[in-house]
Scaffold this motif. Sequence first.
Motif, PDB file in Angstrom:
ATOM      1  N   LYS A 153       0.819  -1.200   0.000  1.00  0.00           N
ATOM      2  CA  LYS A 153       0.000   0.000   0.000  1.00  0.00           C
ATOM      3  C   LYS A 153       0.859   1.258   0.000  1.00  0.00           C
ATOM      4  CE  LYS A 153      -3.938  -2.137   2.236  1.00  0.00           C
ATOM      5  NZ  LYS A 153      -4.797  -2.169   3.400  1.00  0.00           N
ATOM      6  N   LYS A 154       1.944   1.256   0.768  1.00  0.00           N
ATOM      7  CA  LYS A 154       2.828   2.422   0.825  1.00  0.00           C
ATOM      8  C   LYS A 154       3.468   2.666  -0.537  1.00  0.00           C
ATOM      9  CE  LYS A 154       4.981   3.985   4.465  1.00  0.00           C
ATOM     10  NZ  LYS A 154       5.762   4.095   5.647  1.00  0.00           N
ATOM     11  N   LYS A 155       3.803   1.611  -1.249  1.00  0.00           N
ATOM     12  CA  LYS A 155       4.419   1.751  -2.566  1.00  0.00           C
ATOM     13  C   LYS A 155       3.475   2.453  -3.536  1.00  0.00           C
ATOM     14  CE  LYS A 155       7.496  -2.177  -2.276  1.00  0.00           C
ATOM     15  NZ  LYS A 155       7.828  -3.505  -2.776  1.00  0.00           N
ATOM     16  N   TYR A 156       2.159   2.250  -3.393  1.00  0.00           N
ATOM     17  CA  TYR A 156       1.189   2.872  -4.280  1.00  0.00           C
ATOM     18  C   TYR A 156       1.257   4.393  -4.155  1.00  0.00           C
ATOM     19  CZ  TYR A 156      -3.256   3.998  -6.468  1.00  0.00           C
ATOM     20  OH  TYR A 156      -4.221   4.531  -7.275  1.00  0.00           O
ATOM     21  N   SER A 157       1.312   4.921  -2.953  1.00  0.00           N
ATOM     22  CA  SER A 157       1.399   6.366  -2.758  1.00  0.00           C
ATOM     23  C   SER A 157       2.712   6.914  -3.293  1.00  0.00           C
ATOM     24  CB  SER A 157       1.261   6.718  -1.273  1.00  0.00           C
ATOM     25  OG  SER A 157      -0.035   6.409  -0.835  1.00  0.00           O
ATOM     26  N   TYR A 158       3.802   6.189  -3.080  1.00  0.00           N
ATOM     27  CA  TYR A 158       5.082   6.625  -3.614  1.00  0.00           C
ATOM     28  C   TYR A 158       5.072   6.596  -5.143  1.00  0.00           C
ATOM     29  CZ  TYR A 158       7.025   6.434   1.081  1.00  0.00           C
ATOM     30  OH  TYR A 158       7.276   6.659   2.396  1.00  0.00           O
ATOM     31  N   LEU A 159       4.388   5.625  -5.720  1.00  0.00           N
ATOM     32  CA  LEU A 159       4.286   5.539  -7.170  1.00  0.00           C
ATOM     33  C   LEU A 159       3.534   6.740  -7.735  1.00  0.00           C
ATOM     34  CD1 LEU A 159       4.659   4.015  -9.838  1.00  0.00           C
ATOM     35  CD2 LEU A 159       2.512   2.829  -9.339  1.00  0.00           C
ATOM     36  N   VAL A 160       2.440   7.127  -7.092  1.00  0.00           N
ATOM     37  CA  VAL A 160       1.685   8.297  -7.551  1.00  0.00           C
ATOM     38  C   VAL A 160       2.561   9.543  -7.471  1.00  0.00           C
ATOM     39  CG1 VAL A 160      -0.279   9.804  -7.032  1.00  0.00           C
ATOM     40  CG2 VAL A 160      -0.570   7.328  -7.021  1.00  0.00           C
ATOM     41  N   PHE A 161       3.267   9.722  -6.365  1.00  0.00           N
ATOM     42  CA  PHE A 161       4.171  10.876  -6.245  1.00  0.00           C
ATOM     43  C   PHE A 161       5.234  10.833  -7.339  1.00  0.00           C
ATOM     44  CE2 PHE A 161       8.221  12.617  -4.870  1.00  0.00           C
ATOM     45  CZ  PHE A 161       7.857  13.945  -4.686  1.00  0.00           C
ATOM     46  N   PHE A 162       5.839   9.673  -7.555  1.00  0.00           N
ATOM     47  CA  PHE A 162       6.883   9.545  -8.567  1.00  0.00           C
ATOM     48  C   PHE A 162       6.344   9.879  -9.955  1.00  0.00           C
ATOM     49  CE2 PHE A 162       9.072   6.981 -11.793  1.00  0.00           C
ATOM     50  CZ  PHE A 162      10.344   7.509 -11.677  1.00  0.00           C
ATOM     51  N   LEU A 163       5.140   9.439 -10.278  1.00  0.00           N
ATOM     52  CA  LEU A 163       4.552   9.732 -11.586  1.00  0.00           C
ATOM     53  C   LEU A 163       4.292  11.225 -11.760  1.00  0.00           C
ATOM     54  CD1 LEU A 163       2.075   6.741 -11.980  1.00  0.00           C
ATOM     55  CD2 LEU A 163       4.219   7.124 -13.226  1.00  0.00           C
ATOM     56  N   ILE A 164       3.764  11.866 -10.725  1.00  0.00           N
ATOM     57  CA  ILE A 164       3.510  13.309 -10.792  1.00  0.00           C
ATOM     58  C   ILE A 164       4.828  14.062 -10.931  1.00  0.00           C
ATOM     59  CG2 ILE A 164       2.717  15.308  -9.454  1.00  0.00           C
ATOM     60  CD1 ILE A 164       0.543  13.480  -8.289  1.00  0.00           C
TER      61      ILE A 164
END
Length: 123
Positions: free
Chosen positions: A2-13
């Motif tokens: 779940k934590k990786k999902y939030s980091y992925l969204v930040f990384f994409l933005i």
Amino acid sequence: MKKKYSYLVFFLIFSSSFMVYLLQQNGCHLPKIINNYYNDLMALPIVLSITLWTARKMKSNPTLQLTFFQCLAMAFLYGWFFEVYLPESNPRYTADVIDGILYVVGAILFYGWWSWNDRNHIS
């Protein structure tokens, strides 16, 4: 996971904003809406994400949240600095009301994203 999902969204933005910046710096033709407004919309989600991460680390509190007022205050400070102060003090900068609106929209998107994450226990 779940934590990786939030980091992925930040990384994409972050990476998409950085890519737009690099393309602009290299003179690539971008659609006008992306060239003029994308990074203004993404600025506050990026800045507020870094701010939240830093505050959580400094306070050793992984559940710390920014309030809606704090997010809006940051948007208004960005709007004032980049759309009022800088255009008056430096001819390189141009005031644009739409940019100021996009700062507010970006702050609201950030707040909505993290509020949704908290309700769904995704961090």
